[in-house]
Write a protein that holds these residues in place. Structure first.
Motif, PDB file in Angstrom:
ATOM      1  N   MET B 335     103.310  39.402   7.482  1.00 63.46           N
ATOM      2  CA  MET B 335     102.702  38.339   8.281  1.00 63.46           C
ATOM      3  C   MET B 335     103.632  37.878   9.393  1.00 63.46           C
ATOM      4  O   MET B 335     103.168  37.419  10.442  1.00 63.46           O
ATOM      5  CB  MET B 335     102.335  37.145   7.394  1.00 63.46           C
ATOM      6  CG  MET B 335     101.282  37.427   6.352  1.00 63.46           C
ATOM      7  SD  MET B 335      99.780  38.198   7.012  1.00 63.46           S
ATOM      8  CE  MET B 335      99.098  36.828   7.959  1.00 63.46           C
ATOM      9  N   ASP B 336     104.922  37.973   9.154  1.00 65.13           N
ATOM     10  CA  ASP B 336     105.875  37.542  10.162  1.00 65.13           C
ATOM     11  C   ASP B 336     105.686  38.359  11.457  1.00 65.13           C
ATOM     12  O   ASP B 336     105.720  37.803  12.557  1.00 65.13           O
ATOM     13  CB  ASP B 336     107.299  37.716   9.630  1.00 65.13           C
ATOM     14  CG  ASP B 336     108.306  37.030  10.517  1.00 65.13           C
ATOM     15  OD1 ASP B 336     108.069  35.870  10.895  1.00 65.13           O
ATOM     16  OD2 ASP B 336     109.322  37.667  10.852  1.00 65.13           O
ATOM     17  N   PHE B 338     102.883  39.817  12.306  1.00 57.89           N
ATOM     18  CA  PHE B 338     101.576  39.459  12.862  1.00 57.89           C
ATOM     19  C   PHE B 338     101.614  38.119  13.576  1.00 57.89           C
ATOM     20  O   PHE B 338     100.958  37.922  14.601  1.00 57.89           O
ATOM     21  CB  PHE B 338     100.519  39.424  11.757  1.00 57.89           C
ATOM     22  CG  PHE B 338      99.188  38.920  12.238  1.00 57.89           C
ATOM     23  CD1 PHE B 338      98.441  39.658  13.152  1.00 57.89           C
ATOM     24  CD2 PHE B 338      98.674  37.700  11.801  1.00 57.89           C
ATOM     25  CE1 PHE B 338      97.213  39.195  13.620  1.00 57.89           C
ATOM     26  CE2 PHE B 338      97.445  37.234  12.269  1.00 57.89           C
ATOM     27  CZ  PHE B 338      96.723  37.979  13.176  1.00 57.89           C
ATOM     28  N   GLN B 339     102.379  37.177  13.048  1.00 56.95           N
ATOM     29  CA  GLN B 339     102.409  35.832  13.622  1.00 56.95           C
ATOM     30  C   GLN B 339     103.216  35.750  14.916  1.00 56.95           C
ATOM     31  O   GLN B 339     103.118  34.759  15.652  1.00 56.95           O
ATOM     32  CB  GLN B 339     103.020  34.831  12.623  1.00 56.95           C
ATOM     33  CG  GLN B 339     102.382  34.829  11.250  1.00 56.95           C
ATOM     34  CD  GLN B 339     101.153  33.945  11.164  1.00 56.95           C
ATOM     35  OE1 GLN B 339     100.541  33.647  12.181  1.00 56.95           O
ATOM     36  NE2 GLN B 339     100.812  33.567   9.956  1.00 56.95           N
ATOM     37  N   THR B 340     104.036  36.736  15.163  1.00 59.21           N
ATOM     38  CA  THR B 340     104.902  36.679  16.332  1.00 59.21           C
ATOM     39  C   THR B 340     104.084  36.709  17.621  1.00 59.21           C
ATOM     40  O   THR B 340     103.266  37.603  17.827  1.00 59.21           O
ATOM     41  CB  THR B 340     105.878  37.874  16.319  1.00 59.21           C
ATOM     42  OG1 THR B 340     106.607  37.836  15.094  1.00 59.21           O
ATOM     43  CG2 THR B 340     106.842  37.796  17.499  1.00 59.21           C
TER      44      THR B 340
END
Lengths: 386, 386, 386, 386
Positions: B335-336, B338-340
């Motif tokens: 997710m890290d 994806f969230q960037t």
């Protein structure tokens, strides 16, 4: 009196409305195939619809779609009566005008909303001419992308627009609001489910009711439950019958899942909706690859056959099994009605009423199809959008 | 070197093919809305597609659709090169001719099959003229009613027809077989899933591969799993990118479920499919309510942004968490990435390469849209079926 | 004041209720895996829940499930307060007693209905002890086979049972009725959709409202539309947050489709549901394969992050684009908020409020997990059904 | 010879394997209800299964599940033969051991993989004892969260594990690989679709085939198409029959959609799969709320009835209509077979073979149910996980 004899009064009373547009060409976004003999105007559509009634005795009325069927309605009404049928529900159209690209009754622009409302007022006027009771509204409105539309504002505007239309209904007229899960909008639809339709019509009053189209639900939806609930709430106004494997396929009713059609009709009977003036039975289908008049004959016969099975359900035995918690026996009683092959009894009964025992064969032998294929040459074939 | 700097070579190599038909009008079975500035011929489509490449550097090739784009292909090829792009995949069409109502490559009638095969041979000829490598085949074939078609016989005939076409491919050409869950057929589709496409192309040989259209699956399907599997089997030939909420909605890629697009691209990278000559990236979308050129710009940027995020995934940390069975840590690493928010870095990098930092703004400011809306008056707008 | 600074009051006010059962073991019908450190009683569950609040400041209350959490509630209440949290919603259970095999509030047998009603009256009594406002009712009732149950009769009995319970509510108490598409019943469910829940609570009165569980819908359902509609109708009482790829998967909220969670929260904000006393935010998840306390921490952070993004939406720019029919610009404004990486700002803000910048890291470093794994040996681990 | 007389040889040859676990208790994650008379060991399961065969003549074999049915297999085999049945397929289990929380044949840890492989080798040993041909493998493996697992690596490890097992098969033994869309894993499943199962077994060799469980597909999937395709590819090894409205509901076969069961059996007949040694018919159901032995009797009768209808299909008339493109006639021929009520003819035929005309009635009158309910008191009832 046999079990079948006990249900013939109900069968004799059954009436299923045909949609005028079923006789025109239809298709998918990829292609609309033309077919020989397709009507070029509302009069030819009515003539075709009358063939269905002639051979089945099941389809005494024909629904109109405005503007597709615009003409001199007094003349059309007389033409229908000459052909042994009557004009029925009037369907409005707010999805084929460029102004409605981003909505009609829900549009941000009051001018567009007024245009859409006025169209419905015109339909009410037509209903007075045609002797129709029901104004059926299917809204294609919605949005394709998150953020594109203010869903809440649209819902409020929808209420205001519907109220304006509702207030113009005659005493014996009804507003019937259809819902649909998706298509042509692909992110949100303004009336996507029975709950929304119910909330909107409940806010209007007694003359506003819900139309349940059997193809307009999410995958897996238990449609007969909704039938039960709307009958219980007194808001089931009409059915649009068709069937589907995937989305709103608009196939012949009973073709994709005959058992589902049976279950729906069991709930109709259970809830007092059969042959009730409150609940109109209509077809709404597309005959993309099959012949249209025979397609409609097949459809009304499918509804009739499943109605007969539903009426044959041994409700006493069923209740006994339900009350005692005997799951398998209750299901067996239920399935016994579904498994019964009612076709021979229906054929015999039809013949006794002066109708062909085999309506499909009678139509195919009548020469009508060959005649229209030979005569209807030239002109523009009717279809969605014409 | 920052994490972002380590991925810029991959970003620079990325190429996404545009479909010529995305610039024409499209719609649903209910209505096709026209829009100002819509191309009237293949040359105008190419000019529009070139705008997307000019502002993004992401779209150097344009796919053609035959017969919609029939013209003098030598002239069209030169026209493309003048506009800074090349002609790409050739798409056949066996769904808009009356003969194909009941099938094309699978039809019961050998004459119809021959016609459909010949059409594909014509496409192969065109590919030699345009310098295209891939012949993409999407089959609309199927049936609407149980019993209508002999599914088994059709599958066998499909194999025979594909073999005939396959044998005529040039040494450097490929046959790419698309699959689709449903529509326009509503009961059965002859190539409904990746398994069928895989079995059919595996029976042909190395030059036959599968096209995965991201909108052509059943509800809930884990598409990235299929990406993984086809890459593993060496048969993922190309993507048709788009997005959907319900069926084959053909919305802008990444619009409906951006996280799904990310997951797909993670598997592409994982399986060696990024910037591989074996895997072509294409768009296949419909801009029914939004402007077409900006819609395509938005689309290629969405793919680029999710590719950047996928490339930024810390695969070492991910593997460590996976191996240790630390579910939450593995998901957090995933997710890290994806969230960037990669947009500022991409803008800066674009500017450093002589491209507009904000391609959408650059296009809107370029005056091109106003020019085509003013100039392209009269004539017949291009669209599905034209 | 930056955009972020403008939303911190709303962020500071946010409260998400944790379910006591999330800390016990859960699984599928195939297997429930045990995990070290799982609570053995309600007191240990509360202690675990308090850890989530300690590190995030987001979870001040804990929902109870009766009979699973039966104990001396005065003692439990004091225990909670010592741990810095409060007791919240009381959830009834009518699905784990043999008498309820064929229904509870809808059962054919008045004796079984009375037992189920009495259970809810007991819950109301407990609410007075715990200081809880909401009685949440999820009904597992339904049938597996067509014919097994009289759906209409059950609906009527449901109304009667709910009315009896409703009449016993205190002035400040509410009845919150959850709906669910399917499972554990596989043919019909007595409260399957928001429409049914709405119709039932509307018939009761102002103190009855709907609970929306984000995993309880048909595939493809636009959940944010339902959020909008229930807020509009004044009947959205609470959320059960979780996420899903297929059915009621009960995964960590935001894990399956973060964009959907964003869209839901945008409608919550749009409709005035954020930090409203009328709308309770709760989790209802199963941590089958991941650690439970960290799973809950991840969940409340996911809701917080998406709330922040929803609050950052430039509603003025959005309205302007919507009104002008600029589909791509409206979507771009919407996506801009979603794409914003709020995590660094949230970390900084948290630190400024005396909370750990990284709550997950803080928990993992706290030693709590190791302590409970070492201490909680022996006894019966809590779980569904215990 | 009547049409029915022409199919009786096929009907007489039909054999449907029963799963031993269908006689134990089953349920959902929410509750497993106990029932009087439930078997406590494999011997009682076999005795119950023999009742189904005694009254229907349709179920001569019983599938075992290891480790649930572990016992002295020579004794069990003799016990079965004394009861007039034989032991059939051996099903492995890799989903109820704590070691398998994150996979078995696909696990990251070679030690866990070896344990799972060894379990299958044990099963092969048991097959030699029981005289079983088929080793059926259903894999519950997968992940719940994106990033949790390396799907590609797992697929490669799955191949390696299966190969090791495959190499130990006896000459007359088969490996049958089942696929499932989802559950118990909720993000990805390692064998989610027929394509994956096909690709995996094709890589093993001729003794590896696919098992099609009718409840293991995405919503809307055309299952009879897959039946056709797997028969065409020579890889349809067996059926697990059951039915569903939503997910893997495991209801009685034919209960949810009898028309689908008919269509499946039409394709079985069309593709040469009926009474073929290559294609095993099995049930795999859960009788959560109904009695188990009658539930199994109902199930085999449903398969028999639909097989009879499928065999009665007038394939000549169907082909003629298909070839001529007469959609409605083809569908009418198809539906005519489905609508035929074969129950009276089957009852008569059964009676002529020394079987009860009404197997369900015969069982209920036999006193067996009352006897087991009275006798089987004490001990631990069998069920999933025991």
């Amino acid at each position: 009196m046999t079990a079948f004899e006990q249900i013939t009064d109900d069968l004799a009373a059954q009436a299923i409305e045909l949609p005028s547009w079923a006789f025109g060409n239809s298709g998918t976004r990829f292609k609309v195939f033309g077919t020989p003999g397709t009507p070029r105007d509302p009069f030819e559509k009515i003539a075709d619809a009358a063939q269905v009634h002639r051979h089945t005795g099941l389809a005494p009325t024909v629904a109109l779609h405005i503007p597709w069927d615009r003409c001199d309605f007094a003349v059309l009404r007389a033409h229908a009566e000459e052909n042994g049928v009557r004009l029925g529900t009037v369907n409005s159209n707010t999805f084929q005008d460029d102004d409605y690209k981003f909505g009609a009754l829900t549009h941000e622009d009051p001018g567009v909303r007024k245009k859409a409302i006025d169209h419905h007022l015109e339909c009410i006027g037509i209903m007075h001419e045609t002797g129709s009771r029901d104004l059926k509204i299917w809204l294609a409105e919605g949005s394709n992308y998150p953020g594109q539309a203010d869903m809440r504002g649209r819902q409020d505007r929808l209420h205001e627009s519907l109220r304006t239309i509702y207030e113009r209904l005659g005493d014996d007229q009804r507003l019937v609001l259809e819902y649909k899960f998706f298509e042509p909008a692909f992110y949100h639809t303004d009336v996507p489910d029975w709950g929304t339709s119910y909330a909107q019509v409940a806010a209007l009053g007694d003359k506003a009711v819900v139309c349940l189209d059997t193809g307009h639900h999410a995958p897996g939806t238990n449609i007969e439950f909704i039938v039960m609930q709307l009958l219980r709430l007194g808001k089931l106004g009409s059915f649009d019958f068709n069937s589907r494997f995937y989305a709103d396929d608009d196939l012949i009713v009973g073709a994709a899942d005959p058992f589902q059609l049976f279950r729906i009709l069991v709930e109709v009977v259970r809830g007092g909706g059969l042959n009730s003036p409150d609940v109109a039975f209509m077809l709404d289908q597309c005959h993309n690859v099959e012949k249209k008049i025979p397609g409609q004959i097949r459809s009304v016969l499918n509804v009739q056959e499943m109605t007969a099975r539903a009426l044959l359900l041994d409700t006493e035995a069923l209740r006994a099994a339900q009350v005692s918690g005997d799951v398998l026996e209750a299901n067996a009683v239920f399935m016994d009605a579904f498994q019964t092959d009612v076709r021979p009894l229906l054929a015999e009964w039809r013949a006794g009423r002066g109708l062909p025992a085999d309506p499909m064969r009678a139509y195919l032998d009548s020469g009508y199809q060959e005649a229209i294929e030979a005569e209807r040459v030239g002109g523009v074939q009717a279809g969605w959008g014409a």
